[in-house]
Design a protein around this motif. Sequence first.
Motif, mmCIF file in Angstrom:
data_model
loop_
_atom_site.group_PDB
_atom_site.id
_atom_site.type_symbol
_atom_site.label_atom_id
_atom_site.label_comp_id
_atom_site.label_asym_id
_atom_site.label_seq_id
_atom_site.Cartn_x
_atom_site.Cartn_y
_atom_site.Cartn_z
ATOM 1 N N ALA A 37 -31.295 -7.067 5.610
ATOM 2 C CA ALA A 37 -31.150 -8.082 4.564
ATOM 3 C C ALA A 37 -30.021 -7.746 3.597
ATOM 4 N N ILE A 38 -29.428 -6.568 3.737
ATOM 5 C CA ILE A 38 -28.220 -6.216 2.985
ATOM 6 C C ILE A 38 -27.070 -6.201 3.978
ATOM 7 N N ARG A 39 -26.172 -7.167 3.863
ATOM 8 C CA ARG A 39 -25.091 -7.330 4.835
ATOM 9 C C ARG A 39 -23.743 -6.989 4.206
ATOM 10 N N GLN A 40 -22.931 -6.288 4.954
ATOM 11 C CA GLN A 40 -21.594 -5.925 4.498
ATOM 12 C C GLN A 40 -20.584 -6.967 4.973
ATOM 13 N N MET A 41 -19.817 -7.501 4.038
ATOM 14 C CA MET A 41 -18.699 -8.382 4.385
ATOM 15 C C MET A 41 -17.432 -7.545 4.509
ATOM 16 N N TYR A 42 -16.497 -8.049 5.307
ATOM 17 C CA TYR A 42 -15.216 -7.368 5.490
ATOM 18 C C TYR A 42 -14.063 -8.347 5.333
ATOM 19 N N LEU A 43 -12.935 -7.818 4.882
ATOM 20 C CA LEU A 43 -11.664 -8.534 4.955
ATOM 21 C C LEU A 43 -10.926 -8.026 6.175
ATOM 22 N N CYS A 44 -10.227 -8.907 6.862
ATOM 23 C CA CYS A 44 -9.441 -8.457 8.007
ATOM 24 C C CYS A 44 -8.087 -9.142 8.012
ATOM 25 N N CYS A 45 -7.108 -8.454 8.584
ATOM 26 C CA CYS A 45 -5.764 -8.986 8.760
ATOM 27 C C CYS A 45 -5.141 -8.280 9.955
ATOM 28 N N ARG A 46 -3.988 -8.730 10.369
ATOM 29 C CA ARG A 46 -3.352 -8.123 11.535
ATOM 30 C C ARG A 46 -2.713 -6.780 11.173
ATOM 31 N N GLU A 47 -2.616 -5.897 12.164
ATOM 32 C CA GLU A 47 -2.000 -4.580 11.959
ATOM 33 C C GLU A 47 -0.486 -4.705 12.077
ATOM 34 N N GLU A 48 0.111 -5.260 11.073
ATOM 35 C CA GLU A 48 1.563 -5.417 11.052
ATOM 36 C C GLU A 48 1.984 -5.596 9.601
ATOM 37 N N ASP A 49 3.289 -5.575 9.373
ATOM 38 C CA ASP A 49 3.765 -5.775 8.009
ATOM 39 C C ASP A 49 3.377 -7.170 7.524
ATOM 40 N N LEU A 50 2.758 -7.238 6.359
ATOM 41 C CA LEU A 50 2.326 -8.514 5.799
ATOM 42 C C LEU A 50 3.407 -9.082 4.892
ATOM 43 N N SER A 51 3.423 -10.398 4.780
ATOM 44 C CA SER A 51 4.342 -11.013 3.829
ATOM 45 C C SER A 51 3.927 -10.625 2.418
ATOM 46 N N ILE A 52 4.826 -10.776 1.477
ATOM 47 C CA ILE A 52 4.518 -10.435 0.082
ATOM 48 C C ILE A 52 3.334 -11.249 -0.415
ATOM 49 N N SER A 53 3.310 -12.534 -0.077
ATOM 50 C CA SER A 53 2.221 -13.409 -0.538
ATOM 51 C C SER A 53 0.875 -12.966 0.015
ATOM 52 N N VAL A 54 0.823 -12.652 1.310
ATOM 53 C CA VAL A 54 -0.424 -12.220 1.933
ATOM 54 C C VAL A 54 -0.874 -10.882 1.351
ATOM 55 N N GLN A 55 0.056 -9.966 1.132
ATOM 56 C CA GLN A 55 -0.293 -8.671 0.560
ATOM 57 C C GLN A 55 -0.849 -8.827 -0.851
ATOM 58 N N LYS A 56 -0.274 -9.733 -1.632
ATOM 59 C CA LYS A 56 -0.779 -9.974 -2.996
ATOM 60 C C LYS A 56 -2.213 -10.498 -2.949
ATOM 61 N N MET A 57 -2.496 -11.418 -2.027
ATOM 62 C CA MET A 57 -3.852 -11.946 -1.907
ATOM 63 C C MET A 57 -4.824 -10.856 -1.464
ATOM 64 N N LEU A 58 -4.414 -10.042 -0.496
ATOM 65 C CA LEU A 58 -5.279 -8.958 -0.029
ATOM 66 C C LEU A 58 -5.571 -7.979 -1.158
ATOM 67 N N ASP A 59 -4.545 -7.607 -1.909
ATOM 68 C CA ASP A 59 -4.731 -6.691 -3.043
ATOM 69 C C ASP A 59 -5.664 -7.296 -4.085
ATOM 70 N N HIS A 60 -5.527 -8.596 -4.311
ATOM 71 C CA HIS A 60 -6.350 -9.279 -5.299
ATOM 72 C C HIS A 60 -7.823 -9.244 -4.895
ATOM 73 N N LEU A 61 -8.096 -9.538 -3.617
ATOM 74 C CA LEU A 61 -9.482 -9.571 -3.152
ATOM 75 C C LEU A 61 -10.118 -8.186 -3.127
ATOM 76 N N LEU A 62 -9.284 -7.168 -2.905
ATOM 77 C CA LEU A 62 -9.792 -5.795 -2.829
ATOM 78 C C LEU A 62 -9.852 -5.104 -4.183
ATOM 79 N N ALA A 63 -9.339 -5.756 -5.230
ATOM 80 C CA ALA A 63 -9.208 -5.104 -6.537
ATOM 81 C C ALA A 63 -10.550 -4.625 -7.073
ATOM 82 N N ASP A 64 -11.622 -5.391 -6.867
ATOM 83 C CA ASP A 64 -12.939 -5.007 -7.375
ATOM 84 C C ASP A 64 -13.733 -4.188 -6.381
ATOM 85 N N VAL A 65 -13.110 -3.877 -5.246
ATOM 86 C CA VAL A 65 -13.821 -3.176 -4.182
ATOM 87 C C VAL A 65 -13.358 -1.730 -4.079
ATOM 88 N N LEU A 66 -12.018 -1.551 -4.041
ATOM 89 C CA LEU A 66 -11.456 -0.214 -3.836
ATOM 90 C C LEU A 66 -11.483 0.620 -5.109
#
Length: 295
Positions: free
Chosen positions: A266-295
């Motif tokens: 009943a306790i489920r872990q969510m994950y973010l995923c992306c491709r293993e390659e260089d991300l665009s600046i915009s995608v990296q900013k979004m990923l950093d934003h979503l991970l800000a309260d996690v990491l």
Amino acid sequence: MLPDLVSLALFLRTVDNGSLSKAAEQSHIALSAASRRIALLESDLDVKLLNRGQRGVSPTPAGLALANHARRLLSEAERLKTNLSDYAKGVKGMVRLYANTSALTQYLPKELATFSASFPHIRVEVTERLSSEIIQAIAEGLADIGVIFTDIPHQDGLKIFPYKVDNLVAVMPQNAPLGIRRLRLSDLVDSDLVVLESNTAMLKLLEKAAEAQGKKLRLRVQVKSFEAICKMIEAGLGIGILPKIAAEAFAGELNLRLVPLTDAWAIRQMYLCCREEDLSISVQKMLDHLLADVL
């Protein structure tokens, strides 16, 4: 020679209507011109696309295959047109975010709002999909970031990051016995359940947990949204199991009771995923934003 988009659009209208004359009318061209375009398509592709009869036309197996590809091509072309229009208006980047229902209902709305406020020139496209579909979309390059549930810590070609934790609760009518403070699935497995439609991560989780107890779920109602589940429970059609934050959004208005579940699943872990390659600046900013309260 690759078919042009105008001819593909005409072909799709023909398939959808079962009539070349209706497709010609919708395309604002003469029937003779429409017929020539379809004939050229068949000639260029060297395959018969339509069966012609007294009652209209129907696609051949090759025609069905072309129709499927044409829908994707025309959809992408429309997206391209929209995106370029956005760039003309000052947009500097784009992020395609695919997410499961739980994330979209609980965490993402607020985080997307704060991201848009911080980066107004980055356009975010949000699509709701099942976790399995999201992983495939990331792998195929159709999405930039995904929010998923998965028991697999690594997928070839993907980077996966722990995201939010999802706590499930039993959702019951207000007239449920007041003495109930905590529950296990074993307490509910013989009750009528209201659940999301088949193939969702939630339903698969519940079925797997019930199977481990040698039981089968009693699925009385299957619907498409958390809100619909809560309304069915309010009407007395059964009990539901939902993410706590999502259930709290409806509990007060619909007079529902939420009871914590003590099962480990009943306790489920969510994950973010992306491709293993260089991300665009915009995608990296979004990923950093979503991970800000996690990491």
